[in-house]
Design an enzyme around this catalytic site. Structure first.
Site, short mmCIF file in Angstrom:
data_model
loop_
_atom_site.label_atom_id
_atom_site.label_comp_id
_atom_site.label_asym_id
_atom_site.label_seq_id
_atom_site.Cartn_x
_atom_site.Cartn_y
_atom_site.Cartn_z
N ARG A 78 -10.62 13.68 1.70
CA ARG A 78 -10.24 14.63 0.66
C ARG A 78 -11.49 15.04 -0.10
O ARG A 78 -12.18 14.23 -0.66
CB ARG A 78 -9.22 13.98 -0.28
CG ARG A 78 -7.82 13.83 0.33
CD ARG A 78 -7.07 15.15 0.38
NE ARG A 78 -7.13 15.78 -0.92
CZ ARG A 78 -6.38 15.42 -1.97
NH1 ARG A 78 -5.52 14.43 -1.85
NH2 ARG A 78 -6.52 16.03 -3.12
N LYS A 136 -4.77 5.73 4.02
CA LYS A 136 -5.46 6.57 3.03
C LYS A 136 -5.99 5.67 1.93
O LYS A 136 -5.23 4.92 1.30
CB LYS A 136 -4.50 7.61 2.45
CG LYS A 136 -5.12 8.43 1.31
CD LYS A 136 -4.09 9.36 0.68
CE LYS A 136 -4.67 10.05 -0.56
NZ LYS A 136 -3.68 10.92 -1.22
N ASP A 144 -7.67 5.65 -1.63
CA ASP A 144 -7.93 6.42 -2.83
C ASP A 144 -9.03 5.74 -3.66
O ASP A 144 -9.52 4.67 -3.30
CB ASP A 144 -6.64 6.57 -3.63
CG ASP A 144 -6.55 7.90 -4.37
OD1 ASP A 144 -7.59 8.51 -4.63
OD2 ASP A 144 -5.41 8.31 -4.69
N ASP A 195 2.69 7.29 0.34
CA ASP A 195 1.59 7.41 -0.60
C ASP A 195 1.73 6.30 -1.65
O ASP A 195 2.21 5.21 -1.36
CB ASP A 195 1.53 8.82 -1.21
CG ASP A 195 0.13 9.23 -1.62
OD1 ASP A 195 -0.26 8.97 -2.78
OD2 ASP A 195 -0.60 9.79 -0.79
N ASP A 196 1.33 6.56 -2.87
CA ASP A 196 1.30 5.54 -3.93
C ASP A 196 2.71 5.04 -4.27
O ASP A 196 3.71 5.65 -3.92
CB ASP A 196 0.62 6.14 -5.17
CG ASP A 196 0.01 5.08 -6.07
OD1 ASP A 196 0.27 3.88 -5.88
OD2 ASP A 196 -0.73 5.48 -6.99
N ASP A 243 -6.01 17.23 -6.09
CA ASP A 243 -4.67 17.27 -5.50
C ASP A 243 -4.07 18.67 -5.58
O ASP A 243 -4.20 19.37 -6.58
CB ASP A 243 -3.73 16.32 -6.25
CG ASP A 243 -4.03 14.86 -5.98
OD1 ASP A 243 -4.90 14.58 -5.12
OD2 ASP A 243 -3.40 14.00 -6.62
N SER A 283 -10.86 9.21 0.26
CA SER A 283 -10.87 10.12 -0.89
C SER A 283 -12.23 10.15 -1.59
O SER A 283 -12.36 10.78 -2.63
CB SER A 283 -9.79 9.71 -1.89
OG SER A 283 -8.50 9.85 -1.33
#
Length: 434
Positions: free
Chosen positions: A215, A156, A158, A79-80, A219, A190
């Site tokens: 998404r 992914k 965002d 992830d990030d 979260d 997202s």
């Protein structure tokens, strides 16, 4: 409305066009760093738990050696906070050299050597949510090609530090750019989460054409309140969301958090069961090195996974919300089977819920029932009254076979004809669970 009618109406939802990249025809499964590890980059003081190649290699080892991969948990998703704070001299994203000394391509090869897949994270704003370089509109093609060159399998995207206009352009552009690389890369958007999750701001028809999953909501946090908020939102809006999902295009209620600190065993079973009913992606976010046996058995439950992975890909729905605090969820499955979940919102004591299959819209017949968590079987006629005892914040989850018109005494497994699971019963459990 009877079961057959519900099944027909639900099946219409999967006939619409989906992103044609050939991946994620069933909900993706794997492990994702964010909820458990966030943006911990302090490898000097906590080398085992920081965002580094060592963490992802260790989780890959656990997936490949501890029985997860064989059940379908194959994605290892960064992830990030993985990148350097600056792009390289050619304008390309680059991994933080201290925490990922081998680079992302080497990490992808590590996954592939173990039969796994690597996912990575980006953001279409000026910066990621954690403050790292973003993928603005002018960088989309470059970054898509970079990920393909690194042999990444999932991306992914965002939406921090971007506006609605940029999102409207950027999410479709990234879909086109990923496909143009020629590498099949699962695409997680997202976008709807930044636009309230619902029409008219969210166009789910368009999302299904450009994204493999998305998404819809905020979260997840490591708490039962967070899980319950997500469940409430998804089923309060099920009439919009169910029709959006299908093979290759999934609503994503966020990560499975069993094995962390915030859920009891009952609540962990509830999340697993309801995520399976929702045909949700199953991305765990936990420490697979220290996970306890109870959480492991829940996340490795073959019946729940089989229901989740049903190839028909129809998202289930809540069919009853009782004043007693019991919800009933139903999902149609292949071979005219189905799944039922009885979920208790109560906090006081186990509740004995009485009903019959006919009251739950099942047609006339005799059904084989398999309880996902107790592993007990029974046969029920549609008219037979029964009682399920549901623990507070817990579930009872059933796989319900179709009424059989003939005995099915054999099934295939591993390419060879095998014996029946239930030699003396009318109905057999689907091979997907075996």
């Amino acid at each position: 409305m009877h079961l057959a009618e519900l099944l027909f109406v639900s099946s219409l939802s999967v006939a619409t066009f989906a992103l044609d990249n050939g991946v994620m025809r069933v909900p993706p499964m794997g492990w994702l760093a964010w909820e458990r590890y966030r943006c911990d980059i302090d490898c000097d003081h906590d080398p085992k738990n920081c965002i580094s190649e060592n963490l992802f290699m260790e989780m890959a080892d656990r997936l490949s050696e501890d029985g997860w991969r064989e059940l379908g948990y194959v994605y290892v998703n960064i992830d990030d906070c993985w990148s350097s704070m600056k792009r390289d001299d050619n304008g390309r994203l680059q991994a933080d050299p201290k925490r990922f000394p081998g680079g992302i391509h080497k990490l992808a090869r590590y996954m592939h050597d173990r039969g796994l897949k690597l996912g990575i994270y980006g953001d279409m704003g000026t910066h990621t949510c954690g403050g790292y370089p973003g993928t603005t509109l002018d960088k989309i093609e470059l970054d898509a090609q970079t990920f393909a060159d690194w042999e990444v399998d999932m991306f992914k995207f965002d939406g921090c530090y971007s506006n609605a206009t940029e999102q409207e352009q950027g999410y479709p552009l990234m879909s086109k750019a990923l496909n143009a690389t020629g590498r099949p890369i699962g695409y997680s958007c997202s976008w709807p989460a930044y636009q309230g999750g619902l029409p008219p701001k969210v166009n789910y028809t368009q999302l299904g054409e450009i994204c493999n999953l998305w998404r819809n909501y905020g979260d997840i946090q490591d708490s039962w309140d967070s899980v319950l908020n997500i469940i409430n939102w998804f089923f309060e809006n099920q009439d919009v969301l169910v029709s959006a999902a299908g093979p290759g295009k999934w609503n994503d209620p966020d990560m499975l958090i069993a094995g962390n600190f915030g859920l009891s065993m009952e609540q962990s079973r509830s999340q697993m069961a309801i995520w399976a009913i929702m045909a949700a992606p199953l991305f765990m976010s936990n420490d697979l090195c220290t996970i306890n046996s109870g959480a492991r058995s829940i996340l490795q439950n073959k019946i729940a996974i089989g229901i989740n992975q049903d190839p028909m890909g129809i998202q289930g729905r809540r069919i009853l919300k009782e004043k007693s605090g019991i919800d009933v969820y139903w999902r149609p499955l292949s071979k005219n089977a189905s799944a039922l979940v009885f979920f208790s919102r109560r906090n006081d004591m186990p509740y004995r819920y009485q009903t019959s299959l006919s009251k739950l819209n099942y047609t006339t017949g005799s059904y084989q029932i398999y309880d996902a968590f107790t592993e007990k079987t029974m046969t029920l006629k549609d008219s037979t009254s029964f009682v399920v005892s549901v623990n507070p914040t817990g579930v009872v989850m059933w796989y319900v076979s179709a009424p059989a018109k003939r005995n099915i005494r054999q099934f295939y497994r591993g390419g060879r004809l095998q014996g029946s699971l239930f030699d003396d019963d009318e109905n057999a459990i689907s091979p997907v669970f075996l």
